[in-house]
Each structure stands twice: as C-alpha cells, then as structure tokens.
Write a protein that holds these residues in place. Sequence first.
Motif, PDB file in Angstrom:
ATOM      1  N   VAL A 246       0.864  -1.078   0.073  1.00 21.53           N
ATOM      2  CA  VAL A 246      -0.117  -0.096   0.014  1.00 21.53           C
ATOM      3  C   VAL A 246       0.961   1.436   0.057  1.00 21.53           C
ATOM      4  O   VAL A 246       2.086   1.149   0.487  1.00 21.53           O
ATOM      5  CB  VAL A 246      -1.108  -0.023   1.107  1.00 21.53           C
ATOM      6  CG1 VAL A 246      -1.870  -1.292   1.127  1.00 21.53           C
ATOM      7  CG2 VAL A 246      -0.202   0.189   2.548  1.00 21.53           C
ATOM      8  N   GLN A 247       0.292   2.279  -0.390  1.00 24.24           N
ATOM      9  CA  GLN A 247       1.129   3.616  -0.579  1.00 24.24           C
ATOM     10  C   GLN A 247       1.069   4.326   0.884  1.00 24.24           C
ATOM     11  O   GLN A 247       0.086   4.207   1.597  1.00 24.24           O
ATOM     12  CB  GLN A 247       0.298   4.464  -1.464  1.00 24.24           C
ATOM     13  CG  GLN A 247       0.565   4.460  -2.770  1.00 24.24           C
ATOM     14  CD  GLN A 247       2.017   4.415  -3.486  1.00 24.24           C
ATOM     15  OE1 GLN A 247       2.445   3.654  -4.334  1.00 24.24           O
ATOM     16  NE2 GLN A 247       2.659   5.612  -2.947  1.00 24.24           N
TER      17      GLN A 247
ATOM     18  N   THR B  71      -0.846   4.533   7.049  1.00 22.47           N
ATOM     19  CA  THR B  71       0.381   3.818   7.034  1.00 22.47           C
ATOM     20  C   THR B  71       1.591   4.536   6.927  1.00 22.47           C
ATOM     21  O   THR B  71       1.716   5.523   6.228  1.00 22.47           O
ATOM     22  CB  THR B  71       0.192   2.601   5.983  1.00 22.47           C
ATOM     23  OG1 THR B  71       0.011   3.415   4.779  1.00 22.47           O
ATOM     24  CG2 THR B  71      -0.882   1.522   6.310  1.00 22.47           C
ATOM     25  N   GLN B  72       2.670   4.150   7.733  1.00 21.71           N
ATOM     26  CA  GLN B  72       3.968   4.682   7.646  1.00 21.71           C
ATOM     27  C   GLN B  72       4.813   3.436   7.181  1.00 21.71           C
ATOM     28  O   GLN B  72       4.701   2.365   7.498  1.00 21.71           O
ATOM     29  CB  GLN B  72       4.224   5.250   9.059  1.00 21.71           C
ATOM     30  CG  GLN B  72       3.092   6.395   9.411  1.00 21.71           C
ATOM     31  CD  GLN B  72       3.263   6.666  10.777  1.00 21.71           C
ATOM     32  OE1 GLN B  72       4.214   6.118  11.367  1.00 21.71           O
ATOM     33  NE2 GLN B  72       2.447   7.665  11.284  1.00 21.71           N
ATOM     34  N   PRO B  73       6.138   4.129   6.693  1.00 26.68           N
ATOM     35  CA  PRO B  73       7.020   2.875   6.419  1.00 26.68           C
ATOM     36  C   PRO B  73       7.386   1.885   7.709  1.00 26.68           C
ATOM     37  O   PRO B  73       7.761   0.766   7.286  1.00 26.68           O
ATOM     38  CB  PRO B  73       8.190   3.894   6.206  1.00 26.68           C
ATOM     39  CG  PRO B  73       7.650   5.256   5.677  1.00 26.68           C
ATOM     40  CD  PRO B  73       6.401   5.367   6.684  1.00 26.68           C
ATOM     41  N   GLU B  74       7.209   2.269   8.631  1.00 29.14           N
ATOM     42  CA  GLU B  74       7.719   1.576   9.934  1.00 29.14           C
ATOM     43  C   GLU B  74       6.364   0.429  10.179  1.00 29.14           C
ATOM     44  O   GLU B  74       6.672  -0.447  10.915  1.00 29.14           O
ATOM     45  CB  GLU B  74       7.947   2.100  11.298  1.00 29.14           C
ATOM     46  CG  GLU B  74       6.823   3.135  11.693  1.00 29.14           C
ATOM     47  CD  GLU B  74       7.093   4.570  11.093  1.00 29.14           C
ATOM     48  OE1 GLU B  74       7.634   4.850   9.964  1.00 29.14           O
ATOM     49  OE2 GLU B  74       6.559   5.570  11.928  1.00 29.14           O
ATOM     50  N   ASP B  75       5.467   0.633   9.327  1.00 25.75           N
ATOM     51  CA  ASP B  75       4.408  -0.428   9.439  1.00 25.75           C
ATOM     52  C   ASP B  75       4.880  -1.700   8.859  1.00 25.75           C
ATOM     53  O   ASP B  75       4.174  -2.853   8.794  1.00 25.75           O
ATOM     54  CB  ASP B  75       2.947   0.026   8.973  1.00 25.75           C
ATOM     55  CG  ASP B  75       2.469   1.101   9.924  1.00 25.75           C
ATOM     56  OD1 ASP B  75       1.813   2.201   9.446  1.00 25.75           O
ATOM     57  OD2 ASP B  75       2.976   1.078  11.070  1.00 25.75           O
TER      58      ASP B  75
ATOM     59  N   THR C 145       0.927 -12.191   6.665  1.00 23.77           N
ATOM     60  CA  THR C 145       0.655 -11.372   5.804  1.00 23.77           C
ATOM     61  C   THR C 145       2.002 -10.547   5.894  1.00 23.77           C
ATOM     62  O   THR C 145       2.106  -9.722   6.800  1.00 23.77           O
ATOM     63  CB  THR C 145      -0.535 -10.552   5.969  1.00 23.77           C
ATOM     64  OG1 THR C 145      -1.643 -11.436   5.862  1.00 23.77           O
ATOM     65  CG2 THR C 145      -0.467  -9.360   4.834  1.00 23.77           C
ATOM     66  N   ARG C 146       2.786 -10.414   4.589  1.00 25.19           N
ATOM     67  CA  ARG C 146       3.800  -9.403   4.144  1.00 25.19           C
ATOM     68  C   ARG C 146       3.234  -8.030   3.890  1.00 25.19           C
ATOM     69  O   ARG C 146       2.828  -7.997   2.834  1.00 25.19           O
ATOM     70  CB  ARG C 146       4.827 -10.078   3.565  1.00 25.19           C
ATOM     71  CG  ARG C 146       6.139  -9.179   3.508  1.00 25.19           C
ATOM     72  CD  ARG C 146       7.094  -9.723   2.776  1.00 25.19           C
ATOM     73  NE  ARG C 146       7.536 -10.795   3.381  1.00 25.19           N
ATOM     74  CZ  ARG C 146       8.655 -10.957   4.077  1.00 25.19           C
ATOM     75  NH1 ARG C 146       8.908  -9.768   4.724  1.00 25.19           N
ATOM     76  NH2 ARG C 146       8.844 -12.237   4.649  1.00 25.19           N
ATOM     77  N   LEU C 147       3.283  -7.111   4.737  1.00 24.93           N
ATOM     78  CA  LEU C 147       2.979  -5.776   4.425  1.00 24.93           C
ATOM     79  C   LEU C 147       4.124  -4.965   3.912  1.00 24.93           C
ATOM     80  O   LEU C 147       5.043  -4.736   4.926  1.00 24.93           O
ATOM     81  CB  LEU C 147       1.976  -5.164   5.680  1.00 24.93           C
ATOM     82  CG  LEU C 147       1.537  -3.732   5.473  1.00 24.93           C
ATOM     83  CD1 LEU C 147       0.564  -3.563   4.249  1.00 24.93           C
ATOM     84  CD2 LEU C 147       0.989  -3.215   6.639  1.00 24.93           C
ATOM     85  N   THR C 148       3.992  -4.311   2.747  1.00 23.80           N
ATOM     86  CA  THR C 148       4.993  -3.371   2.409  1.00 23.80           C
ATOM     87  C   THR C 148       4.466  -2.117   2.236  1.00 23.80           C
ATOM     88  O   THR C 148       3.340  -2.003   1.388  1.00 23.80           O
ATOM     89  CB  THR C 148       5.623  -3.885   1.009  1.00 23.80           C
ATOM     90  OG1 THR C 148       6.121  -5.263   1.483  1.00 23.80           O
ATOM     91  CG2 THR C 148       6.723  -2.979   0.770  1.00 23.80           C
TER      92      THR C 148
ATOM     93  N   ALA D  11      -4.546  -0.194   5.221  1.00 23.08           N
ATOM     94  CA  ALA D  11      -4.114  -1.433   5.003  1.00 23.08           C
ATOM     95  C   ALA D  11      -5.346  -2.313   5.739  1.00 23.08           C
ATOM     96  O   ALA D  11      -5.627  -2.033   7.172  1.00 23.08           O
ATOM     97  CB  ALA D  11      -2.810  -1.928   5.366  1.00 23.08           C
ATOM     98  N   VAL D  12      -5.593  -3.676   5.303  1.00 22.49           N
ATOM     99  CA  VAL D  12      -6.725  -4.583   5.813  1.00 22.49           C
ATOM    100  C   VAL D  12      -6.167  -5.765   5.544  1.00 22.49           C
ATOM    101  O   VAL D  12      -6.093  -6.181   4.699  1.00 22.49           O
ATOM    102  CB  VAL D  12      -8.113  -4.188   5.407  1.00 22.49           C
ATOM    103  CG1 VAL D  12      -9.077  -5.393   6.213  1.00 22.49           C
ATOM    104  CG2 VAL D  12      -8.765  -2.838   5.499  1.00 22.49           C
ATOM    105  N   ILE D  13      -6.123  -6.485   6.862  1.00 24.44           N
ATOM    106  CA  ILE D  13      -5.656  -7.928   6.843  1.00 24.44           C
ATOM    107  C   ILE D  13      -6.796  -8.751   7.319  1.00 24.44           C
ATOM    108  O   ILE D  13      -7.285  -8.484   8.544  1.00 24.44           O
ATOM    109  CB  ILE D  13      -4.278  -8.015   7.344  1.00 24.44           C
ATOM    110  CG1 ILE D  13      -3.318  -7.380   6.852  1.00 24.44           C
ATOM    111  CG2 ILE D  13      -3.956  -9.829   7.274  1.00 24.44           C
ATOM    112  CD1 ILE D  13      -2.140  -7.429   7.774  1.00 24.44           C
ATOM    113  N   LYS D  14      -7.299  -9.841   6.640  1.00 23.81           N
ATOM    114  CA  LYS D  14      -8.492 -10.513   7.191  1.00 23.81           C
ATOM    115  C   LYS D  14      -8.063 -12.160   7.688  1.00 23.81           C
ATOM    116  O   LYS D  14      -7.340 -12.565   7.050  1.00 23.81           O
ATOM    117  CB  LYS D  14      -9.610 -10.636   6.108  1.00 23.81           C
ATOM    118  CG  LYS D  14      -9.932  -9.235   5.706  1.00 23.81           C
ATOM    119  CD  LYS D  14     -10.969  -9.248   4.839  1.00 23.81           C
ATOM    120  CE  LYS D  14     -11.755  -7.828   4.388  1.00 23.81           C
ATOM    121  NZ  LYS D  14     -12.595  -8.024   3.351  1.00 23.81           N
TER     122      LYS D  14
END
Lengths: 113, 113
Positions: B13-14, B80-84, B107-110, B19-22
């Motif tokens: 996500v930008q 969201t922030q880079p540290e997320d 879930t790998r979040l970038t 961001a949503v994880i289910k």
Amino acid sequence: EAQVTQNPRYLITVTGKKLTVTCSQNMNHEYMSWYRQDPGLGLRQIYYSMNVEVTDKGDVPEGYKVSRKEKRNFPLILESPSPNQTSLYFCASSFAVNTDTQYFGPGTRLTVL
Amino acid sequence: GENVEQHPSTLSVQEGDSAVIKCTYSDSASNYFPWYKQELGKGPQLIIDIRSNVGEKKDQRIAVTLNKTAKHFSLHITETQPEDSAVYFCAASHPFGNEKLTFGTGTRLTIIP
C-alpha cells in the motif's frame, strides 16, 4: 528488562548431530512454548509447558524433545536432526495463553545439512 | 482443532493509505484473537488483541474488528507509515485444554513511500 532469550541465534549443523537450543525468560511466566516458522505455514507449535515438570506435545512434535526443570528455562532438543528440521525457531512465554500476551524470543535460525 | 486462515499473503500500500488484513477461524469456542507484528530479524510482538465479548477495539492507527457469527476478524491500519512494513500474524485461542494460540500463515505488508 523483561525478555525471552534464545541461544544460539544461528546454527548450521549436519544430519544426526544432537543439538540443544536454549530458552530463558525472566518474567516468572508459567507457560512456555516452542514454535517453528516456515514460509507459507506461519507459526506452528512444537511443544509447550504449563509449568515446571509439565510438558506436552503441540502440533508438530516429531523429532523434538523438551524439558522444564526450572521455571525460567525451556530448552529444545533435537537428538538426531534431519534436513526437514531446517527452520526458524521461536521460544515464547506468558502467564497464561488465553488471557495474556505471549512474549517471543528473537529466534534461532537452524540449518541442517 | 482450530484452523485459522489469513489473507492476503502479501499486501503493498502507498504510504498514508489504509491496510486491511483478514482472518477466519473454525472453532466457535475460540474467544481470544491477538495480532502479532514481526519485524525483520525479530520475534513476533503483540500489537493488539480482542476478545469475543467485544466487536471492535482501537489503538491509535490500529483497529481490530470481530464478527463472531461469521467467525472472522480483521486488522485495520490507517495512515500507514514506512515502519508499518512487517509480517503480521493473526491468531486464535479458546479457554479449554492447551489454550494454545493457532496462528494464521502471515501477511507481508510493504508500505511504498
């Protein structure tokens, strides 16, 4: 500082050579557990301990042993490691499981050749 | 036993977006649903949890929702922030027997700057 420590952090070994990964916590937790983390499989429980001298199998116990002689320590023993035990291992502890935060160690990356 | 499914396995996500994880679970007796964040080279760390008597819980930019009827719960991260950027795991446990945490597959979040 409240923490869970594991040693070693990295280990490369050969098939059949017995090894022990140590785990220690300084929070007086009753519950301790070992997990392995593999890509696409998440965290799977290997063994757990509700208290001193009380241990039981988790979901993937084959090839592993544990002991809980003291409240703070919960070593993981691989008596005859095989390549399919190459993985990232985490120790965790908590006062309880269903009602309390589990604190994880930093992990031990094991490679069995 | 309990089975926890988690989607998506990867998510980009930008920065600034949500961001949503289910996750879905199978055992209707499960009543505790924590979310763990794992940064590179570290063990998982609890970021938020919810119990079955609550439908939603928020902590600053993080929220978790629970639908007991449908047996699913979700993690929402706003602004969201880079540290997320990290791997996120959902888990479920029930107050019987081992009470162990059953984890999703992660879930790998970038976060894209």
